[in-house]
Design a protein around this motif. Sequence first.
Motif, PDB file in Angstrom:
ATOM      1  N   GLY A  27       0.850  -1.189   0.000  1.00  0.00           N
ATOM      2  CA  GLY A  27       0.000   0.000   0.000  1.00  0.00           C
ATOM      3  C   GLY A  27       0.885   1.237   0.000  1.00  0.00           C
ATOM      4  N   PHE A  28       0.356   2.346   0.473  1.00  0.00           N
ATOM      5  CA  PHE A  28       1.146   3.582   0.521  1.00  0.00           C
ATOM      6  C   PHE A  28       2.490   3.351   1.207  1.00  0.00           C
ATOM      7  CE2 PHE A  28      -2.452   6.371  -0.593  1.00  0.00           C
ATOM      8  CZ  PHE A  28      -1.785   7.376  -1.256  1.00  0.00           C
ATOM      9  N   ALA A  29       2.471   2.650   2.352  1.00  0.00           N
ATOM     10  CA  ALA A  29       3.685   2.479   3.141  1.00  0.00           C
ATOM     11  C   ALA A  29       4.682   1.558   2.445  1.00  0.00           C
ATOM     12  CB  ALA A  29       3.328   1.928   4.521  1.00  0.00           C
ATOM     13  N   GLY A  30       4.200   0.415   1.968  1.00  0.00           N
ATOM     14  CA  GLY A  30       5.095  -0.571   1.373  1.00  0.00           C
ATOM     15  C   GLY A  30       5.731  -0.072   0.083  1.00  0.00           C
ATOM     16  N   LEU A  31       4.959   0.633  -0.725  1.00  0.00           N
ATOM     17  CA  LEU A  31       5.516   1.137  -1.987  1.00  0.00           C
ATOM     18  C   LEU A  31       6.638   2.138  -1.713  1.00  0.00           C
ATOM     19  CD1 LEU A  31       2.287   1.671  -4.153  1.00  0.00           C
ATOM     20  CD2 LEU A  31       3.936  -0.208  -4.308  1.00  0.00           C
ATOM     21  N   TYR A  32       6.386   3.016  -0.763  1.00  0.00           N
ATOM     22  CA  TYR A  32       7.439   4.006  -0.478  1.00  0.00           C
ATOM     23  C   TYR A  32       8.638   3.350   0.199  1.00  0.00           C
ATOM     24  CZ  TYR A  32       9.868   8.199   1.089  1.00  0.00           C
ATOM     25  OH  TYR A  32      10.826   9.163   1.310  1.00  0.00           O
ATOM     26  N   ALA A  33       8.381   2.374   1.071  1.00  0.00           N
ATOM     27  CA  ALA A  33       9.505   1.684   1.722  1.00  0.00           C
ATOM     28  C   ALA A  33      10.389   1.029   0.658  1.00  0.00           C
ATOM     29  CB  ALA A  33       8.984   0.644   2.709  1.00  0.00           C
ATOM     30  N   LEU A  34       9.767   0.392  -0.311  1.00  0.00           N
ATOM     31  CA  LEU A  34      10.541  -0.241  -1.392  1.00  0.00           C
ATOM     32  C   LEU A  34      11.382   0.808  -2.114  1.00  0.00           C
ATOM     33  CD1 LEU A  34      11.359  -2.316  -3.531  1.00  0.00           C
ATOM     34  CD2 LEU A  34       9.070  -2.119  -4.534  1.00  0.00           C
ATOM     35  N   TYR A 101      -3.510   6.337  -8.828  1.00  0.00           N
ATOM     36  CA  TYR A 101      -2.293   7.065  -8.413  1.00  0.00           C
ATOM     37  C   TYR A 101      -1.213   6.077  -7.947  1.00  0.00           C
ATOM     38  CZ  TYR A 101       0.498  10.087  -5.245  1.00  0.00           C
ATOM     39  OH  TYR A 101       1.504  10.747  -4.574  1.00  0.00           O
ATOM     40  N   LEU A 102      -1.615   5.116  -7.113  1.00  0.00           N
ATOM     41  CA  LEU A 102      -0.620   4.176  -6.576  1.00  0.00           C
ATOM     42  C   LEU A 102      -0.082   3.249  -7.672  1.00  0.00           C
ATOM     43  CD1 LEU A 102      -2.197   3.529  -3.078  1.00  0.00           C
ATOM     44  CD2 LEU A 102      -0.104   4.790  -3.600  1.00  0.00           C
ATOM     45  N   ASN A 103      -0.926   2.905  -8.629  1.00  0.00           N
ATOM     46  CA  ASN A 103      -0.423   2.127  -9.768  1.00  0.00           C
ATOM     47  C   ASN A 103       0.554   2.964 -10.595  1.00  0.00           C
ATOM     48  OD1 ASN A 103      -1.565  -0.737 -10.280  1.00  0.00           O
ATOM     49  ND2 ASN A 103      -3.284   0.396  -9.410  1.00  0.00           N
ATOM     50  N   HIS A 104       0.255   4.240 -10.732  1.00  0.00           N
ATOM     51  CA  HIS A 104       1.170   5.137 -11.444  1.00  0.00           C
ATOM     52  C   HIS A 104       2.524   5.193 -10.723  1.00  0.00           C
ATOM     53  CE1 HIS A 104       2.692   8.710 -13.472  1.00  0.00           C
ATOM     54  NE2 HIS A 104       2.883   9.264 -12.291  1.00  0.00           N
ATOM     55  N   VAL A 105       2.461   5.310  -9.395  1.00  0.00           N
ATOM     56  CA  VAL A 105       3.709   5.366  -8.610  1.00  0.00           C
ATOM     57  C   VAL A 105       4.505   4.070  -8.798  1.00  0.00           C
ATOM     58  CG1 VAL A 105       4.617   5.412  -6.237  1.00  0.00           C
ATOM     59  CG2 VAL A 105       2.823   7.023  -6.921  1.00  0.00           C
ATOM     60  N   PHE A 109       8.214   4.518 -10.684  1.00  0.00           N
ATOM     61  CA  PHE A 109       9.468   4.277  -9.949  1.00  0.00           C
ATOM     62  C   PHE A 109       9.925   2.826 -10.108  1.00  0.00           C
ATOM     63  CE2 PHE A 109       7.409   7.959  -8.052  1.00  0.00           C
ATOM     64  CZ  PHE A 109       8.444   8.878  -8.104  1.00  0.00           C
ATOM     65  N   ASP A 110       9.363   2.164 -11.119  1.00  0.00           N
ATOM     66  CA  ASP A 110       9.802   0.808 -11.476  1.00  0.00           C
ATOM     67  C   ASP A 110       9.777  -0.126 -10.252  1.00  0.00           C
ATOM     68  OD1 ASP A 110      10.782  -1.283 -12.956  1.00  0.00           O
ATOM     69  OD2 ASP A 110      12.882  -0.679 -12.734  1.00  0.00           O
TER      70      ASP A 110
END
Length: 550
Positions: A27-34, A101-105, A109-110
């Motif tokens: 989710g928001f957290a996991g995508l940014y953590a990655l 939006y999250l799919n775009h992110v 950011f690959d």
Amino acid sequence: MGTMGEPDAVEVSIGDDSVDVVVVGAGFAGLYALHHLREKGLTVRVFEAGRGVGGTWFWNRYPGARCDVPSIEYSYSFSDELQQEWEWSDIMPAQEEIERYLNHVADRFDLRRDIMLETRVMSATYDEGQHRWLIDTDQGQRVSATFCVMATGCLSVPITPNIAGRDSFEGISLATNTWPDEAPDLAGKRIGVIGTGSSGVQITPELASIAGHLYVFQRSAAVAWPAPRGPIEPEVAAKAKAEYAEIRRLARASYGGVGRFQGLLGLSAPSPERILEASLEERMAKVDEKGWSAARDWIDVSSDLEANAAGMELYREMIRRTVHDPDVAEALSPGDIPIGCKRPVFCVDYFESFNLPNVSVVDLRKGAIERVTATGIQTEQGHVALDAIVYATGFDAMTGALNRIDISGRDGRRLRDVWADGVGALLGIQIAGFPNLFTITGPGSPSVLANMVVGTEHHVEWIGACIDHMRSAGYTSVEPEEMAQEEWVTQVNGIAANTMFTAPNCNSWYLGDNVPGKPRVFLPYAGGLNRYIEHCDAVVAAGYAGFDFS
Ligand code: NA7
């Protein structure tokens, strides 16, 4: 990019079974953590149970699902390019827009190459000899990692209410928190919605517009605040893009992680007037002037129970002014729970829905649900025949997603057992006895009391800096000192003790009241995101005071 919930096929680099970091959740957290940890040169593997990325915004795809934080503020701040190029369309973003939006992110950011979808983490076991976490999934993988980051969300474990006969229903059964991609057509049907939290309140007007008849089964009347909706004006969007740096600064300096657009939530500071010093005429004059927000626009409502009750009376007055039938207005009126006990619900056309001839409230305070039958719902007041039942019954909040995973730390201690005796975590980021395990927006952090995107970004960056610190100093493990954790828990409880969150007559998912047998403790840090961030900064400045490195 694929359509909603159907990302393009990507090669996932299953690669080595040994990585620096395993992240649970995309989710928001996991995508940014990655993204953030990968930028530091760490190898990262993300496991996500859903078929797509998005977490909360993947699962909660029911009609009307919408965020209650303004979109411009409910977005990542880490990339100026991202915030400049993304166009939010709605003031409060709908589920579909956030998921897009999250799919775009994920694409921009690959991220997808390191995310394993449809893979649920079943257990995480700390190998003390190796100083590594062993992560097992339901797909049979075992991965070892130096660090494990639980980005598992605060409201991600749906509750299945224990209502007798649930499986005997012969009609359509749906739940808001696991809404299918292609839901059966409900047009013209007799629909029962159980639950009047955010999900029930949001779906009610949507179902009202298509149902033959809609019955809203209400156990506690919602304290729901009409909130602005609609498209973002182009000038507002352009101004935000020019001023994002300041918008982000204000968000982190605010109580709830919403700075510039607080007014949209009715969260602006109340007037300095005291309701208990105002005459009835003065109170009603404020209702005439300010509508729903009149109930909260007194300094003493949030701190004094008697004042709070007087504010609630103004709220009930607004229901009476909105709902035509006085009996229905009475049924929709909250009882003696205080304003600010449960999480506020923001709504559009919720109360107005009950003016439609095809919408009824079933006030369960007059007689509870006894059971679900093959053809409907039997309450103590009678039987309601239904073609479809929609469960909007909430989540095992804050601790549910962590307890669902079998987590074993040092000396074989299991998190479920440790937390059965009392939930503890230092800053909501780490738990004593579980080295190198990080929780994003865990219990004891502002989490659900603040804008989740701001909270998750702050935590991810704090974790990244902590890992940097360890690498530069040559440490292999970090965990909280027991004493520091206990002191933090005491502080968190102390702050909550003086609020409406823990007032008499208050029951809420913040306290775990909605899960039978769950220890009753107020889980988030209620001192404000701003104060919390200051505290986290002070901890780092003092050489990670309270954390033990080895
Ligand atoms: P919530 O806010 O937990 O709401 C769940 C609702 O379901 C609430 O009105 C409950 O009544 C009701 N409920 C739960 N079990 C039952 C049974 N057995 N019978 C009748 N009614 C029941 O969940 P939401 O999904 O709406 O929202 C969760 C959060 O997600 C929300 O705060 C936002 O942050 C986003 P109760 O109040 O317990 O009497």
